[in-house]
Design an enzyme around this catalytic site. Structure first.
Site, PDB file in Angstrom:
ATOM      1  N   HIS A 132       0.792  -1.208  -0.287  1.00 48.49           N
ATOM      2  CA  HIS A 132      -0.111   0.010  -0.063  1.00 48.49           C
ATOM      3  C   HIS A 132       1.054   1.330  -0.090  1.00 48.49           C
ATOM      4  O   HIS A 132       2.018   1.311   0.609  1.00 48.49           O
ATOM      5  CB  HIS A 132      -0.867  -0.026   1.139  1.00 48.49           C
ATOM      6  CG  HIS A 132      -0.279   0.198   2.693  1.00 48.49           C
ATOM      7  ND1 HIS A 132      -0.097   1.388   3.181  1.00 48.49           N
ATOM      8  CD2 HIS A 132       0.087  -0.913   3.525  1.00 48.49           C
ATOM      9  CE1 HIS A 132       0.441   1.380   4.302  1.00 48.49           C
ATOM     10  NE2 HIS A 132       0.410  -0.217   4.656  1.00 48.49           N
ATOM     11  N   ASP A 183      -0.451   4.445   0.679  1.00 55.48           N
ATOM     12  CA  ASP A 183      -1.146   5.406   1.764  1.00 55.48           C
ATOM     13  C   ASP A 183      -0.381   5.439   2.876  1.00 55.48           C
ATOM     14  O   ASP A 183       0.086   4.361   3.235  1.00 55.48           O
ATOM     15  CB  ASP A 183      -2.449   5.180   1.892  1.00 55.48           C
ATOM     16  CG  ASP A 183      -2.873   3.927   2.486  1.00 55.48           C
ATOM     17  OD1 ASP A 183      -2.373   2.762   1.970  1.00 55.48           O
ATOM     18  OD2 ASP A 183      -3.933   3.861   3.280  1.00 55.48           O
ATOM     19  N   ASP A 236       6.224   1.903   6.188  1.00 52.90           N
ATOM     20  CA  ASP A 236       4.938   1.570   6.179  1.00 52.90           C
ATOM     21  C   ASP A 236       4.274   2.272   5.183  1.00 52.90           C
ATOM     22  O   ASP A 236       3.780   3.361   5.436  1.00 52.90           O
ATOM     23  CB  ASP A 236       4.365   1.527   7.693  1.00 52.90           C
ATOM     24  CG  ASP A 236       2.885   1.115   7.628  1.00 52.90           C
ATOM     25  OD1 ASP A 236       2.351   0.572   6.738  1.00 52.90           O
ATOM     26  OD2 ASP A 236       2.267   1.475   8.646  1.00 52.90           O
ATOM     27  N   GLU A 256      -5.191   1.455   2.707  1.00 52.17           N
ATOM     28  CA  GLU A 256      -5.041   0.476   3.594  1.00 52.17           C
ATOM     29  C   GLU A 256      -5.064   1.098   5.172  1.00 52.17           C
ATOM     30  O   GLU A 256      -5.702   0.319   6.081  1.00 52.17           O
ATOM     31  CB  GLU A 256      -3.452  -0.335   3.541  1.00 52.17           C
ATOM     32  CG  GLU A 256      -3.290  -1.705   4.245  1.00 52.17           C
ATOM     33  CD  GLU A 256      -2.807  -1.542   5.730  1.00 52.17           C
ATOM     34  OE1 GLU A 256      -2.982  -2.504   6.259  1.00 52.17           O
ATOM     35  OE2 GLU A 256      -2.448  -0.126   6.139  1.00 52.17           O
ATOM     36  N   HIS A 291       3.671   4.319  12.041  1.00 50.36           N
ATOM     37  CA  HIS A 291       2.676   5.054  12.686  1.00 50.36           C
ATOM     38  C   HIS A 291       3.030   6.208  13.507  1.00 50.36           C
ATOM     39  O   HIS A 291       2.120   6.892  14.213  1.00 50.36           O
ATOM     40  CB  HIS A 291       1.361   4.301  13.237  1.00 50.36           C
ATOM     41  CG  HIS A 291       0.630   3.507  12.506  1.00 50.36           C
ATOM     42  ND1 HIS A 291      -0.618   2.830  12.450  1.00 50.36           N
ATOM     43  CD2 HIS A 291       0.951   2.926  11.236  1.00 50.36           C
ATOM     44  CE1 HIS A 291      -0.971   2.314  11.608  1.00 50.36           C
ATOM     45  NE2 HIS A 291       0.107   2.091  10.653  1.00 50.36           N
TER      46      HIS A 291
HETATM   47  N1  LIG Z   1       1.051  -1.583   8.164  1.00 49.52           N
HETATM   48  C1  LIG Z   1      -0.329  -2.261   8.545  1.00 49.52           C
HETATM   49  C2  LIG Z   1      -1.238  -1.325   9.300  1.00 49.52           C
HETATM   50  O1  LIG Z   1      -0.690  -0.334  10.282  1.00 49.52           O
HETATM   51  N2  LIG Z   1      -2.523  -1.341   9.192  1.00 49.52           N
HETATM   52  C3  LIG Z   1      -3.328  -0.723  10.053  1.00 49.52           C
HETATM   53  C4  LIG Z   1      -4.828  -0.986   9.337  1.00 49.52           C
HETATM   54  C5  LIG Z   1      -6.050  -0.691  10.189  1.00 49.52           C
HETATM   55  C6  LIG Z   1      -6.567  -1.384  11.057  1.00 49.52           C
HETATM   56  N3  LIG Z   1      -7.669  -0.761  11.296  1.00 49.52           N
HETATM   57  C7  LIG Z   1      -7.693   0.314  10.634  1.00 49.52           C
HETATM   58  N4  LIG Z   1      -6.712   0.261   9.718  1.00 49.52           N
HETATM   59  C8  LIG Z   1      -3.460  -0.913  11.549  1.00 49.52           C
HETATM   60  O2  LIG Z   1      -3.845  -0.224  12.403  1.00 49.52           O
HETATM   61  O3  LIG Z   1      -3.210  -2.176  11.932  1.00 49.52           O
HETATM   62 ZN    ZN Z   2       1.061  -0.926   6.368  1.00 54.12          ZN
HETATM   63 ZN    ZN Z   3       0.259   1.161   8.872  1.00 50.81          ZN
END
Ligand SMILES: NCC(=O)N[C@@H](Cc1c[nH]cn1)C(=O)O
Ligand code: ZN
Ligand code: ZN
Length: 490
Positions: A105, A107, A138, A170, A448
């Site tokens: 992904h 984004d 990520d 994603e 994140h």
């Molecule tokens: N790298 C994967 C990731 O961070 N995914 C997110 C996806 C998500 C889950 N709920 C909302 N978005 C994560 O927070 O796990």
């Molecule tokens: Zn990711």
């Molecule tokens: Zn992520």
């Protein structure tokens, strides 16, 4: 291909990758510069611009590219927002070669310098061998590492047919993707042999890992509203039921100080822990102190490696993410907000059921009714993703393990991941193909978080590991086919 010619090819490929490091970093810099934040509606056009860049990059590889329009979606406030297209790409159609489909992904999570970044989040900056920037690990770095590994092969010889699924939603729960996968199951996915997702990170800062499971996620909104407008707390404070006070009580009823979720029944369907599985956790190498240092916190809820891994990988967890409508800027504003929306999510594990969890969260209605508040309560679950668990005996894991051993000189950890990549379970259920999660980022990459990074080492060696994987999976695939043909003849 003989093993000596394969190792010559490998050497040639690794040299090519080493020689093109600065080009690969330049590509990542260009991608990181795009604020493709899928969470904030006003940045959606940037996500769409990012999809164009990614499609162009695949086209430059020589791939056939189809940007599939997914239409639009509605925000909780009723606003319609276009969904970014999903890119379906294809390169190579040799029936002798296995077809590997890659998912990534492009984004990202929101990022602002004021959040505490040391550098501008959208300017890839190298400091002491680390490449800092939102999306560096990520997931823009791993997506580019895969593309660059393919590019390296294209300059030499293709041993694998490639397919690509690149999405831009994603981080917001992969909206619209499931329907597309269902529609394409008999077309785009019909000749796919293996699916590789490169997202998430290793368990350690230095030791590579392969991921065979991830948690799902159920995201909730809890809205409490009094009247139609904010009120002066001097004029109305003390005589009304305040929405934020109601909301804080509701959120407080969700999880206790030990991290135990307070929603009745929530643990009922969690798969029981077998003795065999418990032993597996004992044998995993995991540095608790390193993990603590990576997180920046003083103390975890649990004191042993086993408990920490169990609670990250195979038990649900509940996190509170924020409150919309509550005054959060610096300074003092003596207001009573009229409408507040609390946001929390429950990470799902086998064998939890999203619809059951949704029903169990109605526990909030009981808490609310005991408060005798005249305010309006609305609870919704705008997003639900299921957990994923793979079979580590699949040839995909064998090929990836060999590639890791070749490039990093050691065997990988076999891990599960506490976070969610919604497409993992979708791929498994819809296509019934083998799926692997093949991360190249390290545990201290700060996904994140502020100061997200990927190290130059991981980015470049990760590119090599993907290239080595192409050779391994092609060898293994041929071998599997030869043996199954021999069995048929005999
Ligand atoms: N790298 C994967 C990731 O961070 N995914 C997110 C996806 C998500 C889950 N709920 C909302 N978005 C994560 O927070 O796990
Ligand atoms: Zn990711
Ligand atoms: Zn992520």
């Amino acid at each position: 291909m003989s093993s000596s010619s394969s190792s010559e090819l490998e050497l040639e490929i690794f040299q090519y990758i080493d020689g093109h490091q600065s080009d690969f970093i330049k590509d990542l810099k260009e991608w990181v510069a795009v604020q493709s934040d899928s969470v904030q509606p006003d940045l959606r056009k940037e996500v769409i611009r990012m999809m164009v860049l990614a499609a162009d990059r695949l086209a430059a590889l020589g791939a056939t590219v189809n940007s599939v329009n997914l239409g639009s979606h509605q925000l909780p406030n009723g606003q319609d927002l276009p969904l970014p297209p999903v890119i379906l790409g294809e390169l190579g159609k040799d029936p002798q070669n296995p077809t590997v489909c890659f998912y990534g992904h492009v984004d990202v999570q929101p990022a602002k310098k004021e959040d505490g970044w040391k550098t501008d989040p959208y300017t890839l900056t190298e400091i002491n061998g680390n490449l800092y920037g939102r999306g560096a690990t990520d997931n823009k770095g791993p997506v580019l590492a895969w593309i660059n590994a393919v590019e390296t092969f294209r300059a030499l010889k293709l041993v694998v047919n490639f397919k690509f699924v690149i999405e831009g939603m994603e981080e917001a729960g992969s909206l619209g993707l499931e329907k597309l996968l269902e529609e394409e199951n008999q077309c785009f996915f019909s000749d796919v042999d293996y699916i590789v997702i490169s997202d998430n990170v290793w368990l350690s800062n230095k030791k590579p890992a392969l991921t065979y499971g991830s948690r799902g996620n159920a995201c909730f909104l809890v809205e409490v509203e009094c009247g139609g407008k904010d009120l002066h707390s001097g004029t109305f404070g003390g005589i009304i039921h305040e929405p934020l006070t109601d909301l804080i009580a509701l959120l407080d009823s969700l999880v206790d100080p030990t991290g135990h979720i307070q929603i009745p029944g929530i643990y009922d369907s969690v798969a029981a822990l077998t003795e065999e599985e418990r032993k597996l956790y004992e044998s995993i190498e995991f540095d608790l102190e390193e993990h603590k240092k990576n997180s920046g916190v003083k103390k975890f809820l649990y004191g042993t490696k086993e408990e920490i891994l169990l609670h990250l990988w195979r038990y649900p967890s509940l996190s509170i993410h924020g409150i919309e409508g509550a005054f959060h800027e610096p300074g003092i504003k003596t207001v009573i907000p009229s409408k507040v929306i609390g946001k929390f999510s429950i990470r799902q594990v086998p064998h939890m059921d999203l619809s059951v969890v949704k029903r169990q969260v109605r526990h909030l209605e009981g808490v609310f009714s005991r408060r005798n508040s005249p305010n309006k309560l609305k609870v919704s679950m705008p997003l639900g993703a299921k957990p994923w668990l793979a079979d580590v005996n699949d040839p995909l894991y064998k090929a990836a393990r060999r590639a890791i051993k070749k490039v990093f000189g050691e065997d990988p950890d076999f891990i599960r991941d506490g976070s969610t990549v919604p497409v993992a379970r979708m791929f498994q259920t819809i296509t019934q193909k083998s799926v692997i999660m093949f991360p190249i980022g390290a545990a201290d990459d700060g996904e994140h978080s502020q100061n997200e990074k990927i190290s130059r080492h991981n980015y470049i060696e990760g590119t090599k590991v993907f290239a080595a994987f192409f050779l391994e999976i092609s060898k293994l695939h041929r071998h599997l086919h030869e043996t199954s043909n021999m069995e048929i003849k005999n």
